[in-house]
Enzyme design. Sequence first.
Site, PDB file in Angstrom:
ATOM      1  N   LEU A   9     -74.446 -64.265  59.179  1.00  0.00           N
ATOM      2  CA  LEU A   9     -73.949 -65.636  59.289  1.00  0.00           C
ATOM      3  C   LEU A   9     -74.972 -66.586  58.685  1.00  0.00           C
ATOM      4  CD1 LEU A   9     -72.472 -65.670  62.897  1.00  0.00           C
ATOM      5  CD2 LEU A   9     -71.438 -64.890  60.765  1.00  0.00           C
ATOM      6  N   GLY A  54     -74.416 -60.529  61.266  1.00  0.00           N
ATOM      7  CA  GLY A  54     -73.017 -60.693  60.878  1.00  0.00           C
ATOM      8  C   GLY A  54     -72.616 -59.777  59.730  1.00  0.00           C
ATOM      9  N   ASN A  78     -79.489 -57.597  64.511  1.00  0.00           N
ATOM     10  CA  ASN A  78     -80.876 -57.995  64.795  1.00  0.00           C
ATOM     11  C   ASN A  78     -80.977 -59.328  65.524  1.00  0.00           C
ATOM     12  OD1 ASN A  78     -79.929 -59.444  62.583  1.00  0.00           O
ATOM     13  ND2 ASN A  78     -81.954 -59.726  61.712  1.00  0.00           N
ATOM     14  N   GLU A  79     -79.876 -59.763  66.156  1.00  0.00           N
ATOM     15  CA  GLU A  79     -79.833 -61.103  66.746  1.00  0.00           C
ATOM     16  C   GLU A  79     -81.034 -61.413  67.641  1.00  0.00           C
ATOM     17  OE1 GLU A  79     -77.211 -59.381  66.059  1.00  0.00           O
ATOM     18  OE2 GLU A  79     -75.602 -60.718  65.420  1.00  0.00           O
TER      19      GLU A  79
END
Length: 202
Positions: A9, A54, A78-79
Amino acid sequence: VSKIFSAGLDITEMSGKSNEHYAAFWRAVQEMWLKLYGSNMVTIAAINGSSPAGGCLMALCCDYRIMADNPKFAIGLNETQLGIVAPFWFKDTMINTIGNRATELSLQLGQMYPAPEALKFGLVDKLVPEDKVQSAAAAAMSQWLSVPDHARQLTKSMMRKPAIDRLVKQREADINNFVSFISKDSIQKSLQIYMDRLKQKK
Ligand SMILES: CCCCCCCCCCCCC/C=C/C(=O)SCCNC(=O)CCNC(=O)[C@H](O)C(C)(C)COP(=O)(O)OP(=O)(O)OC[C@H]1O[C@@H](n2cnc3c(N)ncnc32)[C@H](O)[C@@H]1OP(=O)(O)O
């Protein structure tokens, strides 16, 4: 883009914007997932480079994933490394692909897996040399299309419907959660630090 399947994203869409902007952005992200994960068409991901967050989600939405065999390319949700949290439907998509324990490890650590490890974890289905990704994807597509379509579609829907229904039922609450989470000062600060680090890497 060479070396990148998808950078995930757009972080600039999640920083320094109004709550209305965040809500509209998140609705669009949900829409992308509902359309791609819920598609009755055959979808094959030809992963020709790195694929964080994303980008990984998009690949996981597909029926089959072929990745370039290059350990410099990595894929994963990997947020947590950005100080943010993968929402439940990102998590569900990963669980449906690699199982619960591997998902918990991946998500808590915000792990990006180089291609060979991604194959080991089942995050991708096949590695091929970089210049063979498109042709291997086309060959896989032919194989998938050779299955009687009505049977394949019903099977796909049976596997994915519970996860899709879950988001559909909680769509507005999920948007509200996103907006209140992403607009927090502490989260905005984490995203800023992450973006600064990306730029320093150059
Ligand atoms: C009870 C629980 C409650 C929970 C509530 C949950 C609510 C929900 C929370 C929020 C959930 C959000 C989910 C988010 C999903 C995402 O996808 S976040 C984005 C993740 N993406 C990344 O981490 C990618 C970072 N980028 C990279 O690793 C590298 O850039 C690359 C893609 C591998 C490419 O590398 P390289 O070729 O070396 O290029 P760079 O020089 O690094 O980058 C070029 C320019 O692009 C900019 N950039 C890179 N990625 C992004 C991005 N994703 N968004 C915006 N911009 C990006 C980078 O800064 C460079 O910019 P310039 O310096 O201006 O050129």
